[in-house]
Design a protein around this motif. Structure first.
Motif, PDB file in Angstrom:
ATOM      1  N   UNK A 119       0.839  -1.201   0.000  1.00 39.55           N
ATOM      2  CA  UNK A 119       0.000   0.000   0.000  1.00 39.55           C
ATOM      3  C   UNK A 119       0.874   1.252   0.000  1.00 39.55           C
ATOM      4  N   UNK A 120       0.499   2.238  -0.814  1.00 33.68           N
ATOM      5  CA  UNK A 120       1.248   3.488  -0.918  1.00 33.68           C
ATOM      6  C   UNK A 120       0.778   4.538   0.078  1.00 33.68           C
ATOM      7  N   UNK A 121      -0.523   4.515   0.400  1.00 38.89           N
ATOM      8  CA  UNK A 121      -1.099   5.501   1.318  1.00 38.89           C
ATOM      9  C   UNK A 121      -2.044   4.794   2.291  1.00 38.89           C
ATOM     10  N   UNK A 122      -1.803   5.007   3.580  1.00 40.00           N
ATOM     11  CA  UNK A 122      -2.713   4.531   4.622  1.00 40.00           C
ATOM     12  C   UNK A 122      -3.448   5.738   5.186  1.00 40.00           C
ATOM     13  N   UNK A 123      -4.772   5.728   5.099  1.00 39.27           N
ATOM     14  CA  UNK A 123      -5.567   6.833   5.616  1.00 39.27           C
ATOM     15  C   UNK A 123      -6.353   6.387   6.844  1.00 39.27           C
ATOM     16  N   UNK A 124      -6.539   7.295   7.807  1.00 42.08           N
ATOM     17  CA  UNK A 124      -7.396   6.977   8.950  1.00 42.08           C
ATOM     18  C   UNK A 124      -8.838   7.338   8.654  1.00 42.08           C
ATOM     19  N   UNK A 147     -20.187  -2.457  -1.540  1.00 43.12           N
ATOM     20  CA  UNK A 147     -20.527  -2.064  -2.897  1.00 43.12           C
ATOM     21  C   UNK A 147     -20.008  -0.713  -3.333  1.00 43.12           C
ATOM     22  N   UNK A 148     -19.382   0.050  -2.439  1.00 35.63           N
ATOM     23  CA  UNK A 148     -18.918   1.383  -2.841  1.00 35.63           C
ATOM     24  C   UNK A 148     -17.663   1.302  -3.707  1.00 35.63           C
ATOM     25  N   UNK A 149     -16.738   0.439  -3.340  1.00 37.72           N
ATOM     26  CA  UNK A 149     -15.481   0.293  -4.078  1.00 37.72           C
ATOM     27  C   UNK A 149     -15.351  -1.130  -4.609  1.00 37.72           C
ATOM     28  N   UNK A 150     -14.420  -1.322  -5.517  1.00 38.06           N
ATOM     29  CA  UNK A 150     -14.196  -2.651  -6.073  1.00 38.06           C
ATOM     30  C   UNK A 150     -13.708  -3.626  -5.004  1.00 38.06           C
ATOM     31  N   UNK A 155      -9.535   2.740  -1.650  1.00 37.81           N
ATOM     32  CA  UNK A 155      -9.994   3.787  -2.561  1.00 37.81           C
ATOM     33  C   UNK A 155      -9.417   3.488  -3.938  1.00 37.81           C
ATOM     34  N   UNK A 156     -10.282   3.368  -4.939  1.00 44.93           N
ATOM     35  CA  UNK A 156      -9.815   3.089  -6.289  1.00 44.93           C
ATOM     36  C   UNK A 156     -10.327   4.147  -7.259  1.00 44.93           C
ATOM     37  N   UNK A 157      -9.819   4.092  -8.465  1.00 43.42           N
ATOM     38  CA  UNK A 157     -10.153   5.102  -9.469  1.00 43.42           C
ATOM     39  C   UNK A 157     -11.649   5.126  -9.760  1.00 43.42           C
ATOM     40  N   UNK A 158     -12.274   3.966  -9.807  1.00 42.13           N
ATOM     41  CA  UNK A 158     -13.700   3.896 -10.123  1.00 42.13           C
ATOM     42  C   UNK A 158     -14.556   4.570  -9.062  1.00 42.13           C
ATOM     43  N   UNK A 198      -4.375   6.587  -7.951  1.00 42.32           N
ATOM     44  CA  UNK A 198      -5.100   5.353  -8.269  1.00 42.32           C
ATOM     45  C   UNK A 198      -5.028   5.044  -9.764  1.00 42.32           C
ATOM     46  N   UNK A 199      -4.941   6.063 -10.603  1.00 44.59           N
ATOM     47  CA  UNK A 199      -4.766   5.826 -12.037  1.00 44.59           C
ATOM     48  C   UNK A 199      -3.434   5.144 -12.316  1.00 44.59           C
ATOM     49  N   UNK A 200      -2.446   5.400 -11.447  1.00 43.39           N
ATOM     50  CA  UNK A 200      -1.138   4.756 -11.571  1.00 43.39           C
ATOM     51  C   UNK A 200      -1.101   3.414 -10.824  1.00 43.39           C
ATOM     52  N   UNK A 201      -2.258   2.966 -10.379  1.00 42.29           N
ATOM     53  CA  UNK A 201      -2.417   1.675  -9.701  1.00 42.29           C
ATOM     54  C   UNK A 201      -1.766   1.644  -8.317  1.00 42.29           C
ATOM     55  N   UNK A 202      -1.541   2.819  -7.724  1.00 42.15           N
ATOM     56  CA  UNK A 202      -1.111   2.826  -6.343  1.00 42.15           C
ATOM     57  C   UNK A 202      -2.282   2.416  -5.454  1.00 42.15           C
ATOM     58  N   UNK A 203      -1.986   1.705  -4.393  1.00 37.89           N
ATOM     59  CA  UNK A 203      -3.031   1.271  -3.467  1.00 37.89           C
ATOM     60  C   UNK A 203      -3.197   2.300  -2.347  1.00 37.89           C
ATOM     61  N   UNK A 204      -4.444   2.677  -2.111  1.00 41.43           N
ATOM     62  CA  UNK A 204      -4.784   3.629  -1.043  1.00 41.43           C
ATOM     63  C   UNK A 204      -5.771   2.914  -0.119  1.00 41.43           C
ATOM     64  N   UNK A 205      -5.344   2.682   1.098  1.00 42.76           N
ATOM     65  CA  UNK A 205      -6.129   1.883   2.039  1.00 42.76           C
ATOM     66  C   UNK A 205      -6.582   2.738   3.217  1.00 42.76           C
ATOM     67  N   UNK A 206      -7.849   2.604   3.583  1.00 43.80           N
ATOM     68  CA  UNK A 206      -8.382   3.301   4.753  1.00 43.80           C
ATOM     69  C   UNK A 206      -8.441   2.316   5.918  1.00 43.80           C
TER      70      UNK A 206
END
Length: 265
Positions: A119-124, A147-150, A155-158, A198-206
């Motif tokens: 994961x590139x970014x961890x968000x609280x 159902x909000x994200x894939x 957090x993803x591009x979609x 996210x367009x660069x396929x970096x993973x952003x996790x909450x």
């Protein structure tokens, strides 16, 4: 355990504020629960004459240093970009001077990092306090709705096409994956960053835990400036601009979009 640098961007009138002292205390408290080493990096505007900044407490167990931004650009995004260039740790976090971390945020990051090393970014999950109405709400938690994200929690591009209401302050970023904020995107700079990452396929996790308290609309704050200077219509235009600019790595300094045209100002 990862050593983490906490970047605090400051303007001169914020150096001796009680809010800053509380923010720093929250880092101290986090260190009590986190086995890695936390340090603070203050980014301050370059002065004509070098002056001693009174923001340092020699009794503070947290390593602290300040760097002077000599670029002449002291907006929030530029201060963060300048600070990241001076980060020596593998990860860094962003703390606004009038916000604070919850005591176990970095420990919770470490708990989830074990199974999410890519994961590139961890968000609280962030508690947002509206200084004008005294109301509080949660931000970033929507990503855990079915159902909000894939993939739940990510957090993803979609899903960003449906919502841009995410807060990045308090997040923990992998330094080598940092893409840089674009100062010209104004109120939508966080949204543009997430689109680009996210367009660069970096993973952003909450992380599904409360980790950060964020103040908005306090007199003199960035959000107060936005609400007093940007209309609802222009606010929408800035987010539309972000949807066009995420594909470019550099900040192209484009103006906001005329919704009825395909051209940028």
């Amino acid at each position: 355990m990862k050593d983490i640098t906490v970047i605090i961007p400051l303007l001169e009138n914020q150096l001796d504020s009680d809010e800053l002292k509380n923010a720093v205390k929250s880092v101290d408290k986090c260190q009590e629960y986190y086995e890695g080493k936390l340090s603070i990096l203050y980014v301050v505007p370059k002065q004509k004459e070098t002056k001693y900044y009174t923001i340092f407490n020699t009794d503070n167990p947290i390593a602290q240093e300040y760097i002077e931004n000599d670029t002449g650009n002291y907006d929030y995004c530029s201060q963060i970009n300048f600070g990241v260039k001076h980060v020596a740790t593998e990860y860094f976090s962003i703390l606004e001077y009038d916000d604070y971390y919850t005591n176990k945020w970095f420990k919770m990051f470490d708990d989830y990092y074990v199974t999410n090393e890519d994961v590139s970014v961890f968000l609280p999950i962030t508690i947002v306090h509206n200084a004008k109405t005294d109301e509080r709400e949660f931000v970033n938690d929507i990503i855990w709705s079915n159902g909000f994200a894939n993939e739940i929690g990510y957090i993803d591009f979609d899903c960003l096409q449906a919502s841009g209401s995410f807060n990045l302050t308090g997040g923990i970023f992998k330094t080598s994956d940092w893409l840089g904020y674009k100062p010209s995107i104004s109120v939508a700079f966080n949204y543009e960053y997430l689109l680009r990452a996210t367009n660069k396929k970096q993973k952003v996790f909450v992380v599904p835990k409360e980790g950060y308290h964020h103040e908005i609309f306090k007199a003199g704050s960035l959000t107060d400036h936005y609400i007093n200077t940007i209309s609802d219509d222009d606010n929408m235009k800035w987010f539309e601009l972000a949807k066009r600019e995420y594909a470019f790595d550099e900040d192209r300094n484009k103006g906001i979009i005329n919704i009825n045209d395909d051209e940028l100002k």
